[in-house]
Design a protein around this motif. Structure first.
Motif, PDB file in Angstrom:
ATOM      1  N   GLU A   1      29.595 -32.997  37.250  1.00  0.00           N
ATOM      2  CA  GLU A   1      29.508 -31.524  37.174  1.00  0.00           C
ATOM      3  C   GLU A   1      28.575 -31.004  37.866  1.00  0.00           C
ATOM      4  O   GLU A   1      27.628 -31.584  38.446  1.00  0.00           O
ATOM      5  CB  GLU A   1      29.059 -31.331  35.517  1.00  0.00           C
ATOM      6  N   ALA A   2      28.767 -29.662  38.084  1.00  0.00           N
ATOM      7  CA  ALA A   2      27.708 -28.885  39.067  1.00  0.00           C
ATOM      8  C   ALA A   2      27.449 -27.581  38.281  1.00  0.00           C
ATOM      9  O   ALA A   2      28.289 -26.976  37.778  1.00  0.00           O
ATOM     10  CB  ALA A   2      28.361 -28.632  40.245  1.00  0.00           C
TER      11      ALA A   2
ATOM     12  N   LYS B   1      42.068 -29.494  33.029  1.00  0.00           N
ATOM     13  CA  LYS B   1      41.253 -29.040  34.124  1.00  0.00           C
ATOM     14  C   LYS B   1      39.791 -28.448  33.513  1.00  0.00           C
ATOM     15  O   LYS B   1      40.021 -27.608  32.681  1.00  0.00           O
ATOM     16  CB  LYS B   1      41.807 -28.127  34.913  1.00  0.00           C
ATOM     17  N   GLY B   2      38.891 -28.576  34.301  1.00  0.00           N
ATOM     18  CA  GLY B   2      37.484 -28.227  33.730  1.00  0.00           C
ATOM     19  C   GLY B   2      37.283 -27.035  34.852  1.00  0.00           C
ATOM     20  O   GLY B   2      38.065 -26.390  35.982  1.00  0.00           O
ATOM     21  N   ALA B   3      36.249 -26.040  34.147  1.00  0.00           N
ATOM     22  CA  ALA B   3      35.759 -24.869  35.295  1.00  0.00           C
ATOM     23  C   ALA B   3      35.474 -25.073  36.657  1.00  0.00           C
ATOM     24  O   ALA B   3      35.788 -24.224  37.603  1.00  0.00           O
ATOM     25  CB  ALA B   3      34.760 -24.172  34.471  1.00  0.00           C
ATOM     26  N   ASN B   4      35.068 -26.313  36.935  1.00  0.00           N
ATOM     27  CA  ASN B   4      34.840 -26.790  38.304  1.00  0.00           C
ATOM     28  C   ASN B   4      35.905 -27.562  38.868  1.00  0.00           C
ATOM     29  O   ASN B   4      35.443 -28.441  39.567  1.00  0.00           O
ATOM     30  CB  ASN B   4      33.376 -27.186  38.253  1.00  0.00           C
TER      31      ASN B   4
ATOM     32  N   PHE C   1      24.911 -32.893  42.226  1.00  0.00           N
ATOM     33  CA  PHE C   1      23.976 -34.100  41.976  1.00  0.00           C
ATOM     34  C   PHE C   1      24.623 -34.988  40.465  1.00  0.00           C
ATOM     35  O   PHE C   1      25.126 -34.280  39.518  1.00  0.00           O
ATOM     36  CB  PHE C   1      22.604 -33.729  41.464  1.00  0.00           C
ATOM     37  N   LYS C   2      24.437 -36.271  40.752  1.00  0.00           N
ATOM     38  CA  LYS C   2      24.899 -36.981  39.604  1.00  0.00           C
ATOM     39  C   LYS C   2      23.942 -36.916  38.213  1.00  0.00           C
ATOM     40  O   LYS C   2      22.733 -36.639  38.480  1.00  0.00           O
ATOM     41  CB  LYS C   2      24.831 -38.348  39.905  1.00  0.00           C
ATOM     42  N   LYS C   3      24.724 -36.581  37.217  1.00  0.00           N
ATOM     43  CA  LYS C   3      23.992 -36.181  35.850  1.00  0.00           C
ATOM     44  C   LYS C   3      22.940 -37.480  35.578  1.00  0.00           C
ATOM     45  O   LYS C   3      23.493 -38.543  35.709  1.00  0.00           O
ATOM     46  CB  LYS C   3      24.715 -35.876  34.772  1.00  0.00           C
ATOM     47  N   TYR C   4      21.929 -37.351  35.126  1.00  0.00           N
ATOM     48  CA  TYR C   4      20.907 -38.331  34.620  1.00  0.00           C
ATOM     49  C   TYR C   4      21.670 -39.050  33.344  1.00  0.00           C
ATOM     50  O   TYR C   4      22.234 -38.260  32.573  1.00  0.00           O
ATOM     51  CB  TYR C   4      19.555 -37.996  34.253  1.00  0.00           C
ATOM     52  N   ASN C   5      21.949 -40.392  33.273  1.00  0.00           N
ATOM     53  CA  ASN C   5      22.426 -40.986  32.000  1.00  0.00           C
ATOM     54  C   ASN C   5      21.127 -41.496  31.360  1.00  0.00           C
ATOM     55  O   ASN C   5      20.737 -42.645  31.654  1.00  0.00           O
ATOM     56  CB  ASN C   5      23.473 -42.139  32.525  1.00  0.00           C
TER      57      ASN C   5
END
Ligand code: PHE
Length: 529
Positions: free
Chosen positions: A54-55, A188-191, A218-222
């Motif tokens: 996601e962004a 589909k998502g918003a992005n 950026f990759k989301k922190y897991n």
């Protein structure tokens, strides 16, 4: 593969706008649609990867999870699909009515014990077979093997048109088991975008200076991810055995001696123990001497004088060695060859009160607080032990190194006898698992009598020497200032040999030195005596 699957999901969404049922998806590289449980797990992985891209809190996709329960065949179920149900196989093995019946034994031989046992009962119940004389025949000329048909249907579609009752029956017969599964509907998502830009995992100085971070994904922190496993410390097998031995001493009421002095003087290592200055063990080929500094600070002068005198001229009912005393020999610095050097220093300290001195950190007061042991001469009994490193100039081989560990126990009390020493050793070694001991007269310059200790080795089926012991000589104890009725006995064993036996190691160099495997150290179990 993972990237391809993600791309496929995005492309499908691009053309169809939603993916109503993920079971219809064909995973790249696989021929049939993804109906299996494992395939849906793979798809879930791909969906979560896409979700993490996601962004600005806007997602590429969204999805809903649907729970389903499906059935899989047990090995017995699979066998029935292939060969027919037990009852159908029994029926098929039997002759038509009117022909000679098949005996129970022959039926077993034809279809196997298990199928004959289960199949017979079920076939009777369905009226497929009949008893005739001593055997069985077919009762009907054709049958429908519903069990096989149902299992076949389940195997290909995952469900049964016949419904839950039929499923429950097959479950009861342990031909199928229920499995919970999931499938997904994807939107589909918003992005949404069809291109998977590899997300950045770190914000770098370059990104900040060039300003490229503004456009980066950026990759989301897991925060739920497992961390990298840290490798914890592990005790070396020698230290584990040391710990076990230490706990035996402690439970027997012993106190540990300080043994930090790897470097000792000839005085404490040998002279104080009444080892003659010309003893071969003191020669260069047996003992490591220091070159810089090469001499020690002077020992306590009165005591030094008494030790020198008993060596040279005798005393305390001894005639001594009658050889000239060498001050130089006594002051040489060396790597201690046995921990008995530390025991000597401790015994000297223990005798301080008997000499009329009052020193700080009085060890005897700590070890035996019993008032009954107190007397005018200031002596108090002590039980002391040490486990530490010693050094000898040895030719190294599979079982010898130039340094090893010694375990040493020392007991000081009035009127101790050799029987006390033997009794103590039997108790101690029994706690270490050595029940069978033998003692052999031996010679030590500092003990008389002296005993070598042998233990029966049940695997090697022989007596192995494990240590050395004895009653310390008056020539050693009297100059320290002990009253004449005080006896001290002691014994020493190596630490490496019991460790090697316990861990089944036959070369010392796999246990100590650069060939030691860290992995073995980490995986070696704790020992229990
Ligand atoms: N110091 C002896 C050795 O090195 C062991 C020992 C200790 C013997 C105390 C007697 C008394 O083998």
């Amino acid at each position: 593969m993972a990237e391809q699957l993600q791309q496929l999901i995005l492309d499908t969404l691009d053309t169809q706008s939603t993916l109503p049922d993920s079971r219809a998806l064909k995973i790249p590289g696989q021929s049939s649609p993804a109906s299996s449980h494992d395939a849906q797990i793979t798809i879930l992985g791909a969906l979560n990867s896409l979700l993490s891209r996601e962004a600005m809190n806007m997602q590429m996709i969204t999805y809903e999870t649907h729970e389903v329960s499906s059935h899989v065949l047990t090995p017995e179920g699979v066998q029935i699909v292939r060969e027919g149900s037990h009852e159908a196989r029994v029926w098929a093995a039997l002759p038509e009515r009117g022909s000679a019946p098949l005996s129970a034994q022959d039926l077993k031989r034809a279809v196997g014990d298990e199928a004959a046992k289960v199949g017979q009962g079920r076939a009777f119940k369905s009226g497929w077979i009949a008893k005739e004389g001593n055997g069985f025949v077919k009762a009907v000329s054709n049958i429908t093997d519903t069990t096989q048909t149902e299992l076949r249907e389940l195997e290909s579609s995952g469900t049964l048109v016949a419904g839950e009752k039929a499923l429950a029956e097959l479950r009861k017969r342990k031909l199928i088991i229920q499995r919970k599964g999931q499938w997904f509907t994807v939107h589909k998502g918003a992005n949404f975008s069809t291109s998977i830009a590899k997300p950045e995992t770190d914000l770098t100085v370059d990104m900040l200076t060039s300003g490229s971070w503004k456009k980066s994904t950026f990759k989301k922190y897991n925060f739920d991810a497992d961390g990298i496993p840290t490798s914890g410390g592990a005790l070396h097998p020698i230290l584990k055995v040391r710990e076990e031995i230490r706990s035996i001493f402690l439970e027997m009421g012993f106190e540990e001696m300080p043994t930090g002095t790897f470097v000792e003087s000839g005085f404490w290592c040998f002279d104080a123990l009444f080892v003659p200055q010309l003893h071969p063990a003191r020669e260069l080929q047996d003992t490591f001497y220091l070159s810089d500094p090469s001499t020690s600070l002077p020992p306590p002068s009165d005591y030094y004088e008494r030790v020198a005198r008993v060596h040279e001229h005798g005393g305390y009912d001894s005639i001594g060695y009658r050889t000239p005393w060498s001050h130089e020999e006594s002051h040489k610095l060396l790597l201690r060859t046995h921990t008995t050097a530390s025991s000597a220093a401790m015994l000297y300290k223990l005798a301080a009160k008997c000499r009329g001195e009052n020193i700080d950190g009085d060890l005897s007061a700590k070890s035996q607080p019993g008032a009954a042991n107190l007397s005018d001469d200031g002596f108090r009994p002590a039980k002391l032990f040490s486990i530490d490193r010693v050094f000898r100039n040895e030719t190294m081989d599979a079982t010898h190194l130039a340094e090893f560990h010694q375990v040493e126990g020392v007991v000081a009390d009035r009127n101790l006898t050799l029987a006390d020493l033997i009794g103590f050793m039997r108790t101690f070694f029994r706690k270490m698992g050595m029940k069978n001991l033998r003692f052999k007269p031996a010679y030590n310059p500092y003990t008389e009598p002296s005993l070598e200790i042998f233990a029966w080795h049940p695997l090697l089926e022989k007596w192995v020497e494990i240590g050395n012991s004895g009653m310390f000589r008056p020539e050693m104890l009297a100059p320290m200032g002990f009253p004449p009725d005080v006896r001290v006995h002691g014994w020493g064993i190596g630490l490496e040999r019991p460790t090697m036996i316990r861990y089944g190691v036959n070369n010392i160099r796999t246990l100590v030195g650069h060939k030691t495997s860290i992995e073995n150290v980490e995986n070696s179990p704790a020992v229990m005596f």
